[in-house]
Scaffold this active site. Structure first.
Site, short mmCIF file in Angstrom:
data_model
loop_
_atom_site.label_atom_id
_atom_site.label_comp_id
_atom_site.label_asym_id
_atom_site.label_seq_id
_atom_site.Cartn_x
_atom_site.Cartn_y
_atom_site.Cartn_z
N ASN A 111 0.81 -1.22 0.00
CA ASN A 111 0.00 0.00 0.00
C ASN A 111 0.84 1.27 0.00
O ASN A 111 0.49 2.26 -0.64
CB ASN A 111 -0.95 0.00 1.20
CG ASN A 111 -1.94 -1.14 1.12
OD1 ASN A 111 -1.98 -1.83 0.10
ND2 ASN A 111 -2.71 -1.37 2.17
N THR A 156 -15.60 37.51 -31.93
CA THR A 156 -16.38 37.18 -30.73
C THR A 156 -17.69 36.60 -31.26
O THR A 156 -18.18 37.05 -32.30
CB THR A 156 -16.68 38.43 -29.86
OG1 THR A 156 -17.50 39.31 -30.60
CG2 THR A 156 -15.41 39.15 -29.43
N HIS A 157 -18.20 35.60 -30.61
CA HIS A 157 -19.39 34.86 -31.11
C HIS A 157 -19.14 34.30 -32.51
O HIS A 157 -20.08 34.11 -33.27
CB HIS A 157 -20.62 35.77 -31.14
CG HIS A 157 -20.86 36.52 -29.87
ND1 HIS A 157 -21.62 36.03 -28.85
CD2 HIS A 157 -20.38 37.72 -29.45
CE1 HIS A 157 -21.64 36.91 -27.85
NE2 HIS A 157 -20.86 37.94 -28.19
N SER A 278 -8.17 11.91 -48.17
CA SER A 278 -9.36 11.07 -48.27
C SER A 278 -9.03 9.88 -49.14
O SER A 278 -8.21 9.97 -50.06
CB SER A 278 -10.50 11.89 -48.87
OG SER A 278 -11.39 11.05 -49.56
N LYS A 284 -8.58 16.27 -51.30
CA LYS A 284 -8.72 16.60 -49.87
C LYS A 284 -7.40 16.77 -49.13
O LYS A 284 -6.43 16.07 -49.38
CB LYS A 284 -9.52 15.49 -49.18
CG LYS A 284 -10.97 15.48 -49.58
CD LYS A 284 -11.75 16.58 -48.92
CE LYS A 284 -12.30 16.07 -47.61
NZ LYS A 284 -12.87 17.15 -46.82
N GLU A 291 -7.79 16.97 -35.23
CA GLU A 291 -9.06 16.37 -34.83
C GLU A 291 -8.83 15.29 -33.77
O GLU A 291 -9.59 15.18 -32.80
CB GLU A 291 -9.77 15.79 -36.06
CG GLU A 291 -10.25 16.89 -37.00
CD GLU A 291 -10.72 16.36 -38.35
OE1 GLU A 291 -11.57 17.01 -38.96
OE2 GLU A 291 -10.24 15.30 -38.78
N TYR A 318 -6.49 1.86 2.14
CA TYR A 318 -6.28 1.39 0.76
C TYR A 318 -7.42 0.48 0.33
O TYR A 318 -7.92 -0.34 1.10
CB TYR A 318 -4.94 0.63 0.64
CG TYR A 318 -4.77 0.05 -0.75
CD1 TYR A 318 -4.23 0.83 -1.77
CD2 TYR A 318 -5.23 -1.23 -1.07
CE1 TYR A 318 -4.12 0.34 -3.06
CE2 TYR A 318 -5.12 -1.74 -2.35
CZ TYR A 318 -4.56 -0.95 -3.35
OH TYR A 318 -4.47 -1.42 -4.63
N GLN A 323 -6.16 0.90 -7.62
CA GLN A 323 -5.29 0.38 -8.68
C GLN A 323 -5.69 0.94 -10.05
O GLN A 323 -4.85 1.19 -10.90
CB GLN A 323 -5.38 -1.16 -8.68
CG GLN A 323 -4.66 -1.83 -9.82
CD GLN A 323 -4.62 -3.33 -9.66
OE1 GLN A 323 -3.98 -3.84 -8.74
NE2 GLN A 323 -5.31 -4.07 -10.51
N LYS A 326 -4.12 4.04 -11.81
CA LYS A 326 -2.79 4.04 -12.46
C LYS A 326 -2.87 4.21 -13.98
O LYS A 326 -2.19 5.10 -14.52
CB LYS A 326 -2.02 2.77 -12.10
CG LYS A 326 -1.41 2.83 -10.71
CD LYS A 326 -0.50 1.66 -10.42
CE LYS A 326 -1.24 0.34 -10.52
NZ LYS A 326 -0.45 -0.80 -10.02
N1 ARG Z 1 -1.56 -3.60 -7.49
C1 ARG Z 1 -1.99 -2.78 -6.38
C2 ARG Z 1 -2.29 -1.35 -6.88
O1 ARG Z 1 -1.92 -1.03 -7.94
C3 ARG Z 1 -0.94 -2.73 -5.36
C4 ARG Z 1 -1.41 -2.62 -3.97
C5 ARG Z 1 -2.16 -3.78 -3.54
N2 ARG Z 1 -2.40 -3.78 -2.15
C6 ARG Z 1 -3.32 -4.58 -1.58
N3 ARG Z 1 -3.42 -4.53 -0.33
N4 ARG Z 1 -4.10 -5.31 -2.29
O2 ARG Z 1 -2.89 -0.58 -6.20
#
Ligand code: ARG
Length: 503
Positions: A111, A156-157, A278, A284, A291, A318, A323, A326
């Site tokens: 954690n 503007t607008h 295109s 084109k 975009e 935690y 997770q 990430k």
């Molecule tokens: N893979 C977990 C994460 O990315 C790591 C921590 C997991 N800890 C736990 N007590 N399950 O958050």
């Protein structure tokens, strides 16, 4: 490896569902560095002997070496790991045995480990992104120097408003991007605090030294409270929200360029290298990179909302939900880096159709306000009255088949002056109108921040000053991290070969 209580292995589908291994290749290097620092500390406090430390460090070095190709480590099928932390520990234990390898996780938890790794990665992302923003601002300023006298309409607008210059427009986004830079750069200090040693949630009985590990890893200090350190993600989401704002800035520039490169506007032309075509219409030239940038902006915004939703009803402590933040963070960083690069290329290579932009501005009645203000200054007539006068002139010009104000006849002017009971010499009015060309209207407006060339020079100076400040701050941060990791590396080498020395 962690399943001390369970009798059975994790179901295969469940393992796939839970595992963050693929995503974790992004944090593998930080996990190894964090573990090196942690083990050096365990040696200092007597949990690991020097010989044990040496074995663990050399095993970690092997993983670090192999991790240059992350697939190497992921293809290690010996281990059914849920994440990179488990995998690294498993590989070390398999390599040197549980009697020594089994000590490396003393006094920490996944954690604090995971949020340590994420914070270390974000520090690098922030540095990269700040450098990319600085570069794009430099491109805007450079381009603006080429277009100091390039007249365009300001809108503007989305209706033609006043006369401006392309350079003034480009500088306007330099200022927005400077604020993006300021925001993102400021998040560094809040992210650069070490959670390591907070353990699972409530600290540890092992006499760890949190400051020792923090300084090896280049942190400016500690996250003080172990609950906060392991379960708060606000600083990360703040970073993501700053990225979202930055993407909005880029997307607005993209939108202008898409619009201005249409045949209807035809103010700018994108380089062939930055446009698509295109499959069927040979004529084109499409602004696809812009975009995609616009849609990636929506994706980053979506990831911000997803991250806010993930944390909004998590009790403290935690939870595995965390997770899933990430990939939201790493994908957003990636999109932002790519978008900044693309936009810089677009700016560097775009061509401005000066003639077209000028003609459009010239036909636009965009000088109306400049004419009105000159009358106010010269005749001390209330602005509201002059507003009516110039409005009536524009109405008449449109009625006369959209002629310009300077093409209005003396009779027309006289008729309007009489109708509105405004006492101005008609010849003088004609002169003012004729004299107010788009170029002169820019010179007439001298207010602070206006497109006036003098004001633009001031803006360039102030942008240059800010860029210098941030470039220096970023170099200092890079230097600080570089020094910390050099020290760590030296200490790792010193302690890896300690056993041989003792022999
Ligand atoms: N893979 C977990 C994460 O990315 C790591 C921590 C997991 N800890 C736990 N007590 N399950 O958050």
């Amino acid at each position: 490896m962690y399943r001390s209580r369970q009798k059975e292995n994790l179901d295969k589908d469940v393992l796939n569902f839970l595992s963050s291994l693929n995503e974790d290749t992004n944090i593998l290097i930080y996990d190894i560095l964090g573990t090196q620092a942690h083990c050096l500390m365990l040696n200092k406090i007597g949990i690991l002997t020097s010989a044990e430390l040496s074995k663990i460090l050399s095993s970690l070095s092997k993983i670090k070496f192999e991790s240059t190709n992350s697939q190497n480590i992921l293809s290690n099928e010996l281990f059914l790991s849920e994440d990179i932390h488990e995998l690294v520990e498993s590989i070390v234990i398999q390599d040197i045995g549980i009697d020594i390898g089994g000590k490396m996780h003393t006094g920490r938890s996944r954690n604090d480990q995971v949020i340590l790794d994420v914070r270390m990665k974000l520090r690098d992302d922030i540095i990269d992104i700040c450098e990319l923003i600085i570069n794009i601002i430099k491109s805007l300023v450079e381009k603006s120097k080429e277009h100091k006298n390039t007249i365009i309409s300001l809108y503007t607008h989305l209706q033609q408003a006043q006369i401006g210059t392309f350079s003034h427009y480009l500088l306007s986004y330099s200022f927005s991007l400077l604020r993006d830079l300021e925001r993102i750069s400021s998040s560094f200090d809040r992210i650069n605090l070490s959670p390591l040693g907070s353990c699972a949630i409530g600290g540890t009985g092992i006499p760890i030294d949190r400051n020792y590990t923090a300084s090896f890893l280049g942190f400016r200090g500690l996250l003080e409270n172990s609950i906060d350190a392991t379960s708060s993600r606000d600083s990360l989401i703040e970073y993501l929200s700053f990225l979202s704002i930055l993407m909005s800035t880029l997307s607005r520039i993209a939108e202008d360029f898409i619009l201005w490169s249409t045949s209807e506007f035809n103010y700018i032309e994108l380089s062939d290298r930055y446009s698509s075509t295109s499959s069927v219409m040979p004529q084109k030239k499409n602004p696809d990179p812009l975009e995609i940038l616009r849609s990636r902006t929506s994706i980053v915004h979506g990831m911000l909302i997803a991250s806010l939703s993930i944390i909004k009803n998590l009790p403290s402590g935690y939870h595995r939900d965390l997770q899933d933040l990430k990939p939201l963070l790493s994908n957003s960083s990636k999109i932002v880096k790519e978008s900044l690069l693309i936009m810089k290329g677009v700016i560097n290579t775009l061509k401005v159709n000066k003639k077209n932009a000028f003609n459009s501005a010239n036909k636009s009645y965009g000088v109306s306000l400049d004419i009105a203000e000159q009358i106010v200054i010269k005749y001390h007539i209330p602005f509201r009255k002059v507003h009516k006068l110039v409005g009536a002139l524009v109405q008449q010009a449109i009625k006369n088949e959209n002629i310009s104000l300077s093409q209005l006849s003396k009779q027309d002017l006289n008729k309007i002056l009489n109708l509105l009971k405004i006492k101005i010499d008609v010849d003088d009015l004609m002169l003012i109108i004729k004299d107010t060309t788009p170029e002169k209207s820019i010179l007439f407006r001298k207010s602070y921040g206006s497109p006036n060339p003098f004001q633009q020079n001031e803006m360039v100076n102030s942008i240059d000053k800010s860029l210098l400040f941030y470039s220096k701050a970023i170099s200092e941060r890079k230097e600080m991290l570089h020094t910390a990791f050099n020290n760590l590396e030296k200490e790792v080498i010193l302690n890896t070969f300690v056993e041989d020395k003792n022999k």
